[in-house]
Design an enzyme around this catalytic site. Structure first.
Site, PDB file in Angstrom:
ATOM      1  N   ASP A  74       0.879  -1.160   0.000  1.00  0.00           N
ATOM      2  CA  ASP A  74       0.000   0.000   0.000  1.00  0.00           C
ATOM      3  C   ASP A  74       0.919   1.213   0.000  1.00  0.00           C
ATOM      4  O   ASP A  74       1.920   1.235   0.713  1.00  0.00           O
ATOM      5  CB  ASP A  74      -0.898   0.005   1.242  1.00  0.00           C
ATOM      6  CG  ASP A  74      -2.112   0.901   1.018  1.00  0.00           C
ATOM      7  OD1 ASP A  74      -2.865   0.644   0.060  1.00  0.00           O
ATOM      8  OD2 ASP A  74      -2.292   1.867   1.774  1.00  0.00           O
ATOM      9  N   ASP A 180       3.933  11.186  -9.986  1.00  0.00           N
ATOM     10  CA  ASP A 180       5.346  11.274 -10.391  1.00  0.00           C
ATOM     11  C   ASP A 180       5.733  12.615 -11.009  1.00  0.00           C
ATOM     12  O   ASP A 180       6.800  13.146 -10.685  1.00  0.00           O
ATOM     13  CB  ASP A 180       5.694  10.150 -11.377  1.00  0.00           C
ATOM     14  CG  ASP A 180       5.993   8.843 -10.667  1.00  0.00           C
ATOM     15  OD1 ASP A 180       6.212   8.862  -9.445  1.00  0.00           O
ATOM     16  OD2 ASP A 180       6.011   7.793 -11.346  1.00  0.00           O
TER      17      ASP A 180
HETATM   18  P1  IMP Z   1      -2.504   1.813  -3.821  1.00  0.00           P
HETATM   19  O1  IMP Z   1      -2.529   1.082  -5.119  1.00  0.00           O
HETATM   20  O2  IMP Z   1      -3.729   1.712  -3.013  1.00  0.00           O
HETATM   21  O3  IMP Z   1      -1.262   1.526  -3.034  1.00  0.00           O
HETATM   22  O4  IMP Z   1      -2.477   3.367  -4.216  1.00  0.00           O
HETATM   23  C1  IMP Z   1      -1.293   4.012  -4.386  1.00  0.00           C
HETATM   24  C2  IMP Z   1      -1.539   5.405  -4.964  1.00  0.00           C
HETATM   25  O5  IMP Z   1      -0.505   6.256  -4.459  1.00  0.00           O
HETATM   26  C3  IMP Z   1      -1.365   5.415  -6.467  1.00  0.00           C
HETATM   27  O6  IMP Z   1      -2.589   5.344  -7.123  1.00  0.00           O
HETATM   28  C4  IMP Z   1      -0.699   6.759  -6.708  1.00  0.00           C
HETATM   29  O7  IMP Z   1      -1.676   7.749  -6.693  1.00  0.00           O
HETATM   30  C5  IMP Z   1       0.140   6.984  -5.484  1.00  0.00           C
HETATM   31  N1  IMP Z   1       1.497   6.461  -5.672  1.00  0.00           N
HETATM   32  C6  IMP Z   1       2.045   5.388  -5.038  1.00  0.00           C
HETATM   33  N2  IMP Z   1       3.297   5.174  -5.467  1.00  0.00           N
HETATM   34  C7  IMP Z   1       3.538   6.118  -6.406  1.00  0.00           C
HETATM   35  C8  IMP Z   1       4.685   6.383  -7.242  1.00  0.00           C
HETATM   36  O8  IMP Z   1       5.732   5.704  -7.233  1.00  0.00           O
HETATM   37  N3  IMP Z   1       4.543   7.438  -8.071  1.00  0.00           N
HETATM   38  C9  IMP Z   1       3.440   8.194  -8.137  1.00  0.00           C
HETATM   39  N4  IMP Z   1       2.343   7.980  -7.411  1.00  0.00           N
HETATM   40  C10 IMP Z   1       2.394   6.947  -6.539  1.00  0.00           C
END
Ligand code: IMP
Length: 219
Positions: A74, A180
């Site tokens: 997450d 990003d």
């Molecule tokens: P998850 O899939 O619930 O962990 O959501 C993570 C969210 O955080 C993603 O949809 C992005 O909006 C943001 N996020 C997480 N890692 C990155 C990254 O490496 N670059 C840019 N946005 C990120």
């Protein structure tokens, strides 16, 4: 601490990109990632209040339902001036029925479909930071929490990685995803959106968390 040996490992995610990235990272250790989608496992509601809580609840459910070891991540963006928001709501800030014109410096189109618009999410971050005034600063960090759960155990092994940087406006670059284009890691002139993916992957919050997991459970 339990060790993670060769064999099947459920990746508790329905996101194909994430599963592929984890395959690349763990494949060399003889681990065979299988996605939760391939096993028709349900996606739990992310009701936790921290990244670790949400990673753990996803991995726990996948391990219990599949009978296999399961790994979940997450992640999100935490902005100092916004008291850590959007944080665990990073993906949700990109969900909206309406679209905005591209705010990117090169005028490239908004990313995402009708229900996921990261230009909108970046615009919201920018507007909320403007409201706080310049003295609130531009510091931010990405966090990645990893949870590894075994079906027969009550609890999991948890790891957290982070990368620190500054937010820029307007967003720059078409590489990467999510926030990003507005994130410039400390010590670099390029945003993650402008950086070669291999360079980003060496310094990212996800790389940091995976280094900790591999050191503790595999290497
Ligand atoms: P998850 O899939 O619930 O962990 O959501 C993570 C969210 O955080 C993603 O949809 C992005 O909006 C943001 N996020 C997480 N890692 C990155 C990254 O490496 N670059 C840019 N946005 C990120």
């Amino acid at each position: 601490m339990r060790r993670l040996g060769p064999g099947k490992l459920v990746i508790a995610s329905h996101n194909k990109g994430k599963v592929r990235e984890i395959e690349d990272l763990l494949g060399p250790y003889g681990i065979e990632p299988v996605s939760a989608a391939d096993l028709d496992l349900p996606e739990p509601e992310e009701t936790g209040v921290t990244f670790i809580d949400n990673a753990e609840l996803k991995a726990r459910l996948a391990a219990d339902l599949s009978g296999l070891p399961a790994l979940a991540d997450d992640s999100g963006l935490c902005v100092d001036a916004l008291d850590g928001r959007p944080g665990i709501y990073s993906a949700r800030w990109a969900q909206s029925g309406y679209k905005i014109p591209s705010a990117r410096a090169d005028g490239s189109p908004a990313e995402g479909g009708e229900d996921r618009n990261f230009d909108l999410a970046m615009e919201r971050v920018h507007q909320e930071m403007l409201a706080k005034g310049p003295e609130a600063g531009r510091n931010a960090h990405f966090v990645c929490a990893l949870a590894m759960c075994w079906p027969e155990d009550g609890q999991g092994e948890l790891f957290e990685g982070r990368v620190d940087g500054q937010l820029v406006w307007p967003p720059r670059g078409n590489l990467g995803f999510g926030y990003d284009p507005m994130f410039q890691p400390i010590g670099h002139d390029l945003t993650f959106g402008e950086m070669d993916p291999a360079q980003k992957h060496m310094m990212s919050h996800r790389a940091d968390a995976f280094r900790k997991l591999v050191a503790a459970l595999i290497a």
